[in-house]
Design a protein around this motif. Sequence first.
Motif, PDB file in Angstrom:
ATOM      1  N   VAL C 134       0.824  -1.212   0.000  1.00 49.15           N
ATOM      2  CA  VAL C 134       0.000   0.000   0.000  1.00 49.15           C
ATOM      3  C   VAL C 134       0.860   1.266   0.000  1.00 49.15           C
ATOM      4  O   VAL C 134       0.339   2.366   0.061  1.00 49.15           O
ATOM      5  CB  VAL C 134      -0.961   0.057   1.210  1.00 49.15           C
ATOM      6  N   GLU C 135       2.150   1.057  -0.107  1.00 48.97           N
ATOM      7  CA  GLU C 135       3.116   2.151  -0.054  1.00 48.97           C
ATOM      8  C   GLU C 135       2.716   3.389  -0.863  1.00 48.97           C
ATOM      9  O   GLU C 135       2.890   4.515  -0.422  1.00 48.97           O
ATOM     10  CB  GLU C 135       4.419   1.557  -0.604  1.00 48.97           C
ATOM     11  N   HIS C 136       2.175   3.165  -2.063  1.00 39.33           N
ATOM     12  CA  HIS C 136       1.878   4.308  -2.931  1.00 39.33           C
ATOM     13  C   HIS C 136       0.414   4.713  -2.884  1.00 39.33           C
ATOM     14  O   HIS C 136      -0.017   5.560  -3.652  1.00 39.33           O
ATOM     15  CB  HIS C 136       2.273   3.988  -4.365  1.00 39.33           C
ATOM     16  N   LYS C 137      -0.347   4.076  -1.988  1.00 38.27           N
ATOM     17  CA  LYS C 137      -1.752   4.456  -1.906  1.00 38.27           C
ATOM     18  C   LYS C 137      -1.929   5.623  -0.946  1.00 38.27           C
ATOM     19  O   LYS C 137      -1.013   5.980  -0.213  1.00 38.27           O
ATOM     20  CB  LYS C 137      -2.584   3.268  -1.429  1.00 38.27           C
ATOM     21  N   TYR C 138      -3.112   6.179  -0.937  1.00 38.96           N
ATOM     22  CA  TYR C 138      -3.425   7.267  -0.012  1.00 38.96           C
ATOM     23  C   TYR C 138      -4.235   6.718   1.160  1.00 38.96           C
ATOM     24  O   TYR C 138      -4.914   5.696   1.015  1.00 38.96           O
ATOM     25  CB  TYR C 138      -4.206   8.357  -0.744  1.00 38.96           C
ATOM     26  N   PRO C 139      -4.174   7.386   2.322  1.00 34.85           N
ATOM     27  CA  PRO C 139      -4.834   6.842   3.508  1.00 34.85           C
ATOM     28  C   PRO C 139      -6.302   6.472   3.300  1.00 34.85           C
ATOM     29  O   PRO C 139      -6.774   5.485   3.851  1.00 34.85           O
ATOM     30  CB  PRO C 139      -4.698   7.971   4.518  1.00 34.85           C
ATOM     31  N   SER C 140      -7.014   7.251   2.485  1.00 35.51           N
ATOM     32  CA  SER C 140      -8.439   6.949   2.332  1.00 35.51           C
ATOM     33  C   SER C 140      -8.663   5.700   1.484  1.00 35.51           C
ATOM     34  O   SER C 140      -9.775   5.192   1.395  1.00 35.51           O
ATOM     35  CB  SER C 140      -9.153   8.139   1.710  1.00 35.51           C
ATOM     36  N   GLN C 141      -7.593   5.200   0.856  1.00 35.69           N
ATOM     37  CA  GLN C 141      -7.771   4.029  -0.009  1.00 35.69           C
ATOM     38  C   GLN C 141      -7.513   2.713   0.721  1.00 35.69           C
ATOM     39  O   GLN C 141      -7.643   1.658   0.121  1.00 35.69           O
ATOM     40  CB  GLN C 141      -6.815   4.118  -1.203  1.00 35.69           C
ATOM     41  N   ILE C 142      -7.103   2.787   1.986  1.00 34.37           N
ATOM     42  CA  ILE C 142      -6.799   1.542   2.682  1.00 34.37           C
ATOM     43  C   ILE C 142      -7.743   1.349   3.857  1.00 34.37           C
ATOM     44  O   ILE C 142      -8.435   2.278   4.267  1.00 34.37           O
ATOM     45  CB  ILE C 142      -5.325   1.503   3.165  1.00 34.37           C
ATOM     46  N   SER C 143      -7.765   0.151   4.401  1.00 38.00           N
ATOM     47  CA  SER C 143      -8.746  -0.176   5.431  1.00 38.00           C
ATOM     48  C   SER C 143      -8.365   0.462   6.765  1.00 38.00           C
ATOM     49  O   SER C 143      -7.233   0.902   6.970  1.00 38.00           O
ATOM     50  CB  SER C 143      -8.798  -1.691   5.603  1.00 38.00           C
ATOM     51  N   GLY C 144      -9.345   0.487   7.661  1.00 40.98           N
ATOM     52  CA  GLY C 144      -9.132   1.113   8.964  1.00 40.98           C
ATOM     53  C   GLY C 144      -7.999   0.481   9.748  1.00 40.98           C
ATOM     54  O   GLY C 144      -7.198   1.168  10.371  1.00 40.98           O
ATOM     55  N   GLY C 145      -7.924  -0.862   9.682  1.00 41.23           N
ATOM     56  CA  GLY C 145      -6.867  -1.547  10.414  1.00 41.23           C
ATOM     57  C   GLY C 145      -5.492  -1.178   9.877  1.00 41.23           C
ATOM     58  O   GLY C 145      -4.546  -0.976  10.626  1.00 41.23           O
ATOM     59  N   MET C 146      -5.430  -1.055   8.552  1.00 43.12           N
ATOM     60  CA  MET C 146      -4.163  -0.681   7.942  1.00 43.12           C
ATOM     61  C   MET C 146      -3.786   0.740   8.314  1.00 43.12           C
ATOM     62  O   MET C 146      -2.612   1.040   8.563  1.00 43.12           O
ATOM     63  CB  MET C 146      -4.269  -0.799   6.424  1.00 43.12           C
ATOM     64  N   GLN C 147      -4.796   1.604   8.363  1.00 37.68           N
ATOM     65  CA  GLN C 147      -4.517   2.997   8.744  1.00 37.68           C
ATOM     66  C   GLN C 147      -3.900   3.049  10.133  1.00 37.68           C
ATOM     67  O   GLN C 147      -2.964   3.802  10.381  1.00 37.68           O
ATOM     68  CB  GLN C 147      -5.802   3.830   8.722  1.00 37.68           C
ATOM     69  N   LYS C 148      -4.433   2.197  11.026  1.00 35.55           N
ATOM     70  CA  LYS C 148      -3.874   2.148  12.377  1.00 35.55           C
ATOM     71  C   LYS C 148      -2.409   1.751  12.320  1.00 35.55           C
ATOM     72  O   LYS C 148      -1.571   2.319  13.017  1.00 35.55           O
ATOM     73  CB  LYS C 148      -4.620   1.112  13.223  1.00 35.55           C
ATOM     74  N   ARG C 149      -2.147   0.752  11.489  1.00 35.63           N
ATOM     75  CA  ARG C 149      -0.762   0.279  11.420  1.00 35.63           C
ATOM     76  C   ARG C 149       0.144   1.345  10.822  1.00 35.63           C
ATOM     77  O   ARG C 149       1.289   1.497  11.244  1.00 35.63           O
ATOM     78  CB  ARG C 149      -0.691  -1.007  10.591  1.00 35.63           C
ATOM     79  N   VAL C 150      -0.400   2.079   9.845  1.00 38.16           N
ATOM     80  CA  VAL C 150       0.401   3.163   9.269  1.00 38.16           C
ATOM     81  C   VAL C 150       0.688   4.206  10.349  1.00 38.16           C
ATOM     82  O   VAL C 150       1.820   4.679  10.493  1.00 38.16           O
ATOM     83  CB  VAL C 150      -0.335   3.821   8.089  1.00 38.16           C
ATOM     84  N   ALA C 151      -0.352   4.525  11.144  1.00 35.01           N
ATOM     85  CA  ALA C 151      -0.162   5.518  12.197  1.00 35.01           C
ATOM     86  C   ALA C 151       0.885   5.039  13.192  1.00 35.01           C
ATOM     87  O   ALA C 151       1.727   5.808  13.658  1.00 35.01           O
ATOM     88  CB  ALA C 151      -1.485   5.787  12.899  1.00 35.01           C
TER      89      ALA C 151
END
Lengths: 273, 149, 411
Positions: C134-151
């Motif tokens: 998901v490296e090149h995706k934007y935050p709104s394009q990934i799931s909530g769980g992934m957003q947490k992990r990104v954070a």
Amino acid sequence: MAEKTADSGNQGFLGSINWLGRRTLEIIGELGAVGIFFAWGFALIFSLPFQFRKIIQQVYFIGVKSFLIISLIGLFTGMVLGLQGYYTLVKFGSEGMLGAAVALSLIRELGPVLTALMVIGRAGSSIAAEIGIMRISEQIDALDTMDINPMRYLVSPRMAASVIVFPMLTALFDVIGIFGGFLTGVVLLGINSGIYFNRIYDSVVLKDVTGGFLKSLAFALIVSTICCYQGYFTHMRSEGFGARGVSLATTSAVVISCVLVLVVDYILTSFLL
Amino acid sequence: MKKYSQETLVGIFVLIGILCVGYLTVKLGKMELIGGDFYNLVAKFDSVAGLKSDSSVQMAGVEIGRVTKIVLDTNDFVAVVTMKIHKGVPIQEDAIASVKTSGLIGDKYISIQPGGSDEILKPGDVITETESAVDIESLISKYVFGNVK
Amino acid sequence: MPEPFIEFKDVCKSFGNLQVLDRANLSIYQGEITAIIGKSGAGKSVLLKHIIGLLKPDSGHILVRGKPLSKFTKAEWKQFKRSLSYMFQNNALFDSLTIFENIALPLAERTRMSSAEIREKVMFRIEQFELGDVEHKYPSQISGGMQKRVALARAVVTEPDMILFDEPTTGLDPLRKNAVLNMVAHYQREIGFTGVMVSHDIPDVFFISNRVAIIENKKIAFQGTPLELEQCDDEVVWQFIHGQEVLQDQLTGLHSKLELERALKQELERIGKFQEVFSVVLFSVDSLEQIREKVGYIAAQRIFQCIGMSLRENLGTAGYAARFGPEEILTVIPQADSSRAELIIKEITAECSKQDLMKPQSYRKVCMDFAIKAGIVEVRNKMDLEEVISLARKHQKIIAKMECDRKRGPK
């Protein structure tokens, strides 16, 4: 606090005086806040390391993306000036003056003002909305917790880019506007093209051109400051929060910038003449 | 749209912007990038009403220079006009400078009629023969009140 | 006791007329995870925001290694702030930047690392948190769980000494919740940061934290280890945890263990006084572990749900039932002798046997047997709690069972 309630209890004359005083203080406070905001944002443009990439991005966003609309507006403004000017001047038999009329009104007045208004509508509103959304979704706080100065990161590049972009867009507007006048005056209405351009060369002096650029620089600072300020302090609005707050911030960014541009235009014109 | 990178587009934008700014300032504003193409001459007029600095200086209808400065000589109460003339244009010592109007209500300009003298004016010299501006208002009033023969 | 890393001393904070903190005292120790729990709006986030300076106390002090924050010089403050990371409740990812840019931002903005160095560090975290594609995706394009992990990745990329988590698990489904908590615990062990976590997830959050603090009524009502918390008799604390657990067990229709123990104790006391009778039934599910392993968590949960729901239907509000051990449900039925208890068990048997989960066809992939057992104890005389339970275990007999159809075998 106790004083306030005592005062607001007073009806009629004293009450309205009270209101006037409070509003005045509020407005002065707001002006001071905007002034400080501007000073900080502007000073941080020059802080190291220089944010070259971000300024480029903003030049792209504010400038390049406004290129077409400014060209279009410039063209039509010039064309309508040519048309109107011709029919007015032809009554005095001085239709040869058309070039001068078109060029001077564009360079001195319409170029800087219309460019500023168009950029407010296109880029200013989205600056306010973007920063506003970053504020309400805590992205600005996040920057702060990362020890990244949000003013430097968000506001300064936009100010720097505006200062670069506004004069250029104004120049573009002027040149295309003059070409638009050429289209109606020369191509459509049959004025000699040599006369059209010679008139422009004769009547426009350097002071007109620098005056126009001075205006556009002033507008650049006003527009970028007001739009960033409105977005940045979205959360301080008392009348709306969240998405509503952002929409109000955007609206007032556009309205306040437009009004200020016209007011400052008048003031600068009276100084420049 | 993604064919060109952001940098390229910004570069093109800035280039066009600079061209437009350049056109306005250098061509229209006549900003002198390289000075010294001109030499100065002075002429005294009784009246230069309507003449401005940067007004055109013409000879035989061809622009040969510009007005740079208009001041009042407080001794004789005449207007002292300083002009810059292109270096390649020689002005004779007995040339006549007159203030003219292009069209009825057009701009004022200075027209220089060449003289027959062999002596050429040097930079800073004074044109002695001058004709002042025609006062259109008094002309019209003369015409209206029938003083013109 | 070692010196606390961060200490709140009599911190008061109001917003307008609303007082949120009133002389709050809290200690946070280096290298530990401290969980801050409390009702919504109790001021948990406010507490966190004080540490990082987003809010300033009206009165009182926040000490960092014994030195008040208000006395920090600019340079000290900058250094302290750079040793912190803050994970926002809603992640606060920059939605106009890609995932990579988001994680790289703190490095790119405040260090003078070359872009290759930054890339290396960021890619290491991206791999660590399994965010590769998901490296090149934007935050709104990934799931909530992934957003947490990104954070979380963004929070740890600067290798901070301390991370403040503002409700990292709120709004996630139970599986993700556990995943996030595990992730925090795992990386805490690996990286060794000090963690402060605001959370609602009782009791899950206790498993990973070294210390717990409860905010109630503008004050820190309790602080200590989770073990101390469990043994705490304070009414406010008990009610708080109890209140949370009732919500949790809505799914199975069971009461909380604490509630049941209270009821049981109460009934035992009444026996002494009023000569009444009541019954205790202990249900257990054989080889529940096996079900969990072979079939899954949901199937195991369903068995409890079935027992719990039909118990509730038959008992109404009179009885109490709660999970007792990992495979057991303990039920207290007041004013009932063993014959009434037996009737109730029969009802439950009938109810549960109708369910899919007691039919062999439901288990297509595995072949296994299991049985539900129940043991009744009629309590007439005053007895020990342990005595009752061991008696019930002894009395247990099978009330329903599922046998795999060996001839057909798993399909």
